[in-house]
Design a protein around this motif. Structure first.
Motif, PDB file in Angstrom:
ATOM      1  N   SER A  90     -21.435  16.577  25.519  1.00  9.52           N
ATOM      2  CA  SER A  90     -22.333  15.486  25.133  1.00  9.52           C
ATOM      3  C   SER A  90     -22.940  15.734  23.746  1.00  9.52           C
ATOM      4  O   SER A  90     -23.119  14.793  22.975  1.00  9.52           O
ATOM      5  CB  SER A  90     -23.429  15.276  26.182  1.00  9.52           C
ATOM      6  N   ALA A  91     -23.219  16.983  23.421  1.00 12.50           N
ATOM      7  CA  ALA A  91     -23.747  17.297  22.087  1.00 12.50           C
ATOM      8  C   ALA A  91     -22.698  17.039  21.010  1.00 12.50           C
ATOM      9  O   ALA A  91     -23.003  16.481  19.951  1.00 12.50           O
ATOM     10  CB  ALA A  91     -24.224  18.743  22.031  1.00 12.50           C
ATOM     11  N   LEU A  92     -21.456  17.425  21.289  1.00 11.89           N
ATOM     12  CA  LEU A  92     -20.385  17.204  20.309  1.00 11.89           C
ATOM     13  C   LEU A  92     -20.092  15.716  20.118  1.00 11.89           C
ATOM     14  O   LEU A  92     -19.830  15.267  18.998  1.00 11.89           O
ATOM     15  CB  LEU A  92     -19.122  17.946  20.737  1.00 11.89           C
ATOM     16  N   ILE A  93     -20.135  14.953  21.204  1.00 10.06           N
ATOM     17  CA  ILE A  93     -19.890  13.511  21.094  1.00 10.06           C
ATOM     18  C   ILE A  93     -21.025  12.827  20.331  1.00 10.06           C
ATOM     19  O   ILE A  93     -20.791  11.928  19.524  1.00 10.06           O
ATOM     20  CB  ILE A  93     -19.715  12.892  22.500  1.00 10.06           C
ATOM     21  N   THR A  94     -22.247  13.266  20.564  1.00  9.72           N
ATOM     22  CA  THR A  94     -23.412  12.666  19.904  1.00  9.72           C
ATOM     23  C   THR A  94     -23.434  12.969  18.413  1.00  9.72           C
ATOM     24  O   THR A  94     -23.794  12.117  17.608  1.00  9.72           O
ATOM     25  CB  THR A  94     -24.721  13.167  20.563  1.00  9.72           C
ATOM     26  N   THR A 128     -25.346  17.112   3.485  1.00 11.62           N
ATOM     27  CA  THR A 128     -25.154  15.691   3.781  1.00 11.62           C
ATOM     28  C   THR A 128     -25.446  15.361   5.245  1.00 11.62           C
ATOM     29  O   THR A 128     -25.221  14.243   5.680  1.00 11.62           O
ATOM     30  CB  THR A 128     -23.701  15.278   3.465  1.00 11.62           C
ATOM     31  N   GLY A 129     -25.946  16.343   5.985  1.00  9.96           N
ATOM     32  CA  GLY A 129     -26.194  16.160   7.412  1.00  9.96           C
ATOM     33  C   GLY A 129     -27.380  15.248   7.686  1.00  9.96           C
ATOM     34  O   GLY A 129     -28.307  15.139   6.883  1.00  9.96           O
ATOM     35  N   THR A 130     -27.316  14.584   8.832  1.00  2.00           N
ATOM     36  CA  THR A 130     -28.422  13.740   9.268  1.00  2.00           C
ATOM     37  C   THR A 130     -29.033  14.348  10.522  1.00  2.00           C
ATOM     38  O   THR A 130     -28.364  15.048  11.273  1.00  2.00           O
ATOM     39  CB  THR A 130     -27.949  12.302   9.577  1.00  2.00           C
ATOM     40  N   LEU A 131     -30.302  14.060  10.741  1.00  2.00           N
ATOM     41  CA  LEU A 131     -30.994  14.556  11.919  1.00  2.00           C
ATOM     42  C   LEU A 131     -30.632  13.688  13.123  1.00  2.00           C
ATOM     43  O   LEU A 131     -30.828  12.480  13.107  1.00  2.00           O
ATOM     44  CB  LEU A 131     -32.511  14.542  11.683  1.00  2.00           C
ATOM     45  N   ARG A 145     -32.296  14.057  22.365  1.00  2.00           N
ATOM     46  CA  ARG A 145     -33.529  13.334  22.674  1.00  2.00           C
ATOM     47  C   ARG A 145     -34.470  14.218  23.498  1.00  2.00           C
ATOM     48  O   ARG A 145     -35.679  14.104  23.420  1.00  2.00           O
ATOM     49  CB  ARG A 145     -33.177  12.070  23.451  1.00  2.00           C
ATOM     50  N   TYR A 146     -33.888  15.104  24.297  1.00  2.00           N
ATOM     51  CA  TYR A 146     -34.661  15.949  25.203  1.00  2.00           C
ATOM     52  C   TYR A 146     -34.759  17.400  24.743  1.00  2.00           C
ATOM     53  O   TYR A 146     -35.762  18.057  24.981  1.00  2.00           O
ATOM     54  CB  TYR A 146     -34.050  15.911  26.607  1.00  2.00           C
ATOM     55  N   ILE A 147     -33.669  17.919  24.150  1.00  2.00           N
ATOM     56  CA  ILE A 147     -33.659  19.305  23.675  1.00  2.00           C
ATOM     57  C   ILE A 147     -33.070  19.371  22.272  1.00  2.00           C
ATOM     58  O   ILE A 147     -32.157  18.635  21.934  1.00  2.00           O
ATOM     59  CB  ILE A 147     -32.891  20.247  24.629  1.00  2.00           C
ATOM     60  N   ARG A 148     -33.616  20.279  21.481  1.00  2.00           N
ATOM     61  CA  ARG A 148     -33.201  20.384  20.084  1.00  2.00           C
ATOM     62  C   ARG A 148     -31.922  21.214  19.904  1.00  2.00           C
ATOM     63  O   ARG A 148     -31.260  21.099  18.885  1.00  2.00           O
ATOM     64  CB  ARG A 148     -34.341  20.991  19.262  1.00  2.00           C
ATOM     65  N   HIS A 149     -31.582  22.045  20.874  1.00  2.00           N
ATOM     66  CA  HIS A 149     -30.431  22.942  20.729  1.00  2.00           C
ATOM     67  C   HIS A 149     -29.524  22.900  21.965  1.00  2.00           C
ATOM     68  O   HIS A 149     -29.371  23.901  22.675  1.00  2.00           O
ATOM     69  CB  HIS A 149     -30.922  24.374  20.487  1.00  2.00           C
ATOM     70  N   LYS A 152     -41.952  16.271  20.070  1.00  2.00           N
ATOM     71  CA  LYS A 152     -41.527  15.347  21.130  1.00  2.00           C
ATOM     72  C   LYS A 152     -40.427  15.906  22.024  1.00  2.00           C
ATOM     73  O   LYS A 152     -40.065  15.279  23.015  1.00  2.00           O
ATOM     74  CB  LYS A 152     -41.044  14.031  20.515  1.00  2.00           C
ATOM     75  N   SER A 153     -39.869  17.062  21.686  1.00  2.00           N
ATOM     76  CA  SER A 153     -38.743  17.599  22.444  1.00  2.00           C
ATOM     77  C   SER A 153     -38.940  19.090  22.693  1.00  2.00           C
ATOM     78  O   SER A 153     -39.723  19.744  22.022  1.00  2.00           O
ATOM     79  CB  SER A 153     -37.436  17.365  21.680  1.00  2.00           C
ATOM     80  N   LYS A 154     -38.217  19.601  23.660  1.00  2.00           N
ATOM     81  CA  LYS A 154     -38.218  21.035  23.948  1.00  2.00           C
ATOM     82  C   LYS A 154     -37.032  21.683  23.234  1.00  2.00           C
ATOM     83  O   LYS A 154     -36.082  21.006  22.837  1.00  2.00           O
ATOM     84  CB  LYS A 154     -38.118  21.293  25.458  1.00  2.00           C
ATOM     85  N   ALA A 155     -37.071  22.984  23.093  1.00  2.00           N
ATOM     86  CA  ALA A 155     -36.012  23.674  22.367  1.00  2.00           C
ATOM     87  C   ALA A 155     -34.710  23.769  23.176  1.00  2.00           C
ATOM     88  O   ALA A 155     -33.644  23.448  22.659  1.00  2.00           O
ATOM     89  CB  ALA A 155     -36.473  25.066  21.964  1.00  2.00           C
ATOM     90  N   PHE A 156     -34.805  24.189  24.452  1.00  2.00           N
ATOM     91  CA  PHE A 156     -33.586  24.491  25.198  1.00  2.00           C
ATOM     92  C   PHE A 156     -33.457  23.807  26.564  1.00  2.00           C
ATOM     93  O   PHE A 156     -32.359  23.463  26.963  1.00  2.00           O
ATOM     94  CB  PHE A 156     -33.468  26.002  25.416  1.00  2.00           C
TER      95      PHE A 156
END
Length: 139
Positions: free
Chosen positions: A40-44, A59-62, A69-73, A130-134
Motif C-alpha cells: 500500500s505504501a508503494l502504490i500510494t 523533486t519529491g512531494t510529501l 495518513r495514519y503513519i509516517r513510515h 496529525k500522524s504517528k510514526a510507526f
C-alpha cells in the motif's frame, strides 16, 4: 548511509538461513500484514518519489494519504512486522537481538529522515502532529 547498510545487514541476519523454517500461523499473519503495508505504501507513493536512503528527493512531494495518513513510515513498519514474522518461523536469541537492533536502527533512520523532511517540506511539522510514526494511534 550507515542506517541503510545496517538495516540490510540486520534483515539478512534475521532471515538467514531460509531453509530452516518451521510453520507458524502467527509468523505467516505478520508477514502478510507486512506485505500489505509495504504494497500500500508503494502504490500510494508515485514512481520516483520513493527513496531507500533517508534523504528526501529534490523533486519529491510529501505524501499524506493512503497509509501515510495514519503513519509516517509505513515501509519501516512493514520491516518491523516482517522481521517479527520471520522470528516466529525461526526463533533464536541472536535473531531476536538482531530484530531489536533493526528497530533501533529504523527509529534512528526515521529521526534523521524527519529532520530532513522538515527542512524540505515546510508543512511536515504539522503532518507530524496529525500522524504517528510507526503504528496508528499508538507510536
Amino acid at each position: 548511509m550507515i542506517y541503510v547498510v545496517a538495516q540490510f545487514i540486520l534483515l539478512v541476519f534475521i532471515a538467514w538461513p531460509i531453509a530452516s523454517l518451521k510453520l507458524s500461523m502467527l509468523g505467516l499473519l505478520l508477514i502478510l500484514c507486512a506485505m500489505l503495508i509495504a504494497l500500500s505504501a508503494l502504490i500510494t507513493n508515485r514512481p520516483g518519489n520513493f527513496n531507500v536512503r533517508p534523504d528526501p528527493k529534490l523533486t519529491g512531494t510529501l505524501i499524506v494519504h493512503g497509509p501515510y495518513r495514519y503513519i509516517r513510515h509505513p515501509m519501516y513498519t512493514s520491516l518491523f512486522f516482517g522481521g517479527l514474522g520471520i522470528l516466529c518461523f525461526q526463533f533464536s536469541e541472536y535473531k531476536l537481538i538482531a530484530w531489536l537492533l533493526l528497530i533501533i536502527v529504523l527509529c534512528l533512520k526515521a529521526r534523521y529522515e524527519e529532520k530532513a523532511l522538515s527542512l524540505h517540506h515546510p508543512e511536515y511539522p504539522a503532518y507530524q502532529k496529525k500522524s504517528k510514526a510507526f503504528i496508528p494511534w499508538i507510536w
